[in-house]
Design a protein around this motif. Structure first.
Motif, mmCIF file in Angstrom:
data_model
loop_
_atom_site.group_PDB
_atom_site.id
_atom_site.type_symbol
_atom_site.label_atom_id
_atom_site.label_comp_id
_atom_site.label_asym_id
_atom_site.label_seq_id
_atom_site.Cartn_x
_atom_site.Cartn_y
_atom_site.Cartn_z
ATOM 1 N N UNK A 86 21.939 45.000 47.449
ATOM 2 C CA UNK A 86 22.978 45.978 47.773
ATOM 3 C C UNK A 86 23.189 46.903 46.585
ATOM 4 N N UNK A 87 23.791 46.403 45.508
ATOM 5 C CA UNK A 87 24.010 47.275 44.365
ATOM 6 C C UNK A 87 24.071 46.492 43.069
ATOM 7 N N UNK A 88 23.674 47.143 42.027
ATOM 8 C CA UNK A 88 23.933 46.742 40.642
ATOM 9 C C UNK A 88 24.238 48.064 39.954
ATOM 10 N N UNK A 89 25.454 48.186 39.426
ATOM 11 C CA UNK A 89 25.862 49.478 38.894
ATOM 12 C C UNK A 89 27.026 49.334 37.923
ATOM 13 N N UNK A 90 27.074 50.272 36.974
ATOM 14 C CA UNK A 90 28.264 50.424 36.149
ATOM 15 C C UNK A 90 29.216 51.296 36.952
ATOM 16 N N UNK A 91 30.475 50.878 37.024
ATOM 17 C CA UNK A 91 31.444 51.627 37.829
ATOM 18 C C UNK A 91 32.691 51.927 37.017
ATOM 19 N N UNK A 92 33.117 53.188 37.116
ATOM 20 C CA UNK A 92 34.296 53.664 36.395
ATOM 21 C C UNK A 92 35.381 53.993 37.413
ATOM 22 N N UNK A 93 36.592 53.577 37.106
ATOM 23 C CA UNK A 93 37.729 53.897 37.966
ATOM 24 C C UNK A 93 38.784 54.593 37.109
ATOM 25 N N UNK A 94 39.118 55.813 37.500
ATOM 26 C CA UNK A 94 40.064 56.625 36.751
ATOM 27 C C UNK A 94 41.478 56.047 36.834
ATOM 28 N N UNK A 95 42.331 56.462 35.903
ATOM 29 C CA UNK A 95 43.724 56.010 35.937
ATOM 30 C C UNK A 95 44.408 56.362 37.261
ATOM 31 N N UNK A 96 45.245 55.475 37.698
ATOM 32 C CA UNK A 96 46.100 55.657 38.877
ATOM 33 C C UNK A 96 45.317 56.000 40.146
ATOM 34 N N UNK A 97 44.121 55.387 40.279
ATOM 35 C CA UNK A 97 43.323 55.558 41.493
ATOM 36 C C UNK A 97 42.960 54.182 42.045
#
Length: 174
Positions: free
Chosen positions: A56-67
């Protein structure tokens, strides 16, 4: 290795999730993503080679503030999601940290800790802080599956693609 990858800001792309969710794909649908700079991440690649990747996936993931990501399920009961906390902001008394809620139970990421969950259960995320959250997301085959069952799943997914075509997100593979 990680600092170098995170510095490649332009290579983290919006993958159609709500605003504030960006990813650098390493593997997607069982294939090494052609844009991933594998030569810049030999230790990451070595680690991934030791796992039974579910395709399925292997990934670096970023989540912004307040999201956050709204509640959803992933349609793969043969997969377990592994999230390695890389940059997990902690503001205040520790109650304001990014979290994932799985089947109604809230879990908080922490730096250097792996969280494993079944993504076929309803889940959602939220980052209530003023800083970015970064994880390494790796989908592995459920450990109760045999190697033959894993291969049968891979073959079935490939047959589906041959019979019914690929989705738009799979088109980069050609």
């Amino acid at each position: 290795e990680l600092e170098g990858l995170l510095a490649r800001e332009q290579e983290f792309i919006d993958v159609g999730k709500p605003q504030g969710w960006r990813t650098m794909q390493i593997y997607y649908k069982g294939q090494l993503h052609p844009d991933f700079p594998a030569e810049a991440a030999p230790e990451t690649m070595k680690l991934l080679s030791t796992l039974r990747l579910a395709g399925e996936t292997a990934a670096f993931q970023r989540q912004s503030p307040r999201t956050g990501l709204p509640k959803h399920v992933d349609p793969c009961s043969w997969v377990l999601a592994c999230h390695l906390g890389i940059t997990i902001p902690d503001e205040g008394d520790g109650t304001e940290t990014p979290y994932i809620s799985v089947a109604g139970q809230k879990y908080h990421w922490s730096d250097g800790t792996v969280m494993i969950f079944d993504p076929s259960l309803k889940h959602e995320t939220y980052n209530p802080t003023t800083q970015e959250r970064v994880i390494l997301n790796i989908d592995i085959f459920h450990p109760e599956l045999t190697d033959i069952e894993c291969e049968a799943i891979r073959l079935t997914v490939d047959l589906k693609k041959k019979l019914f075509g690929s989705t738009e997100e799979e088109e980069w593979r050609g």
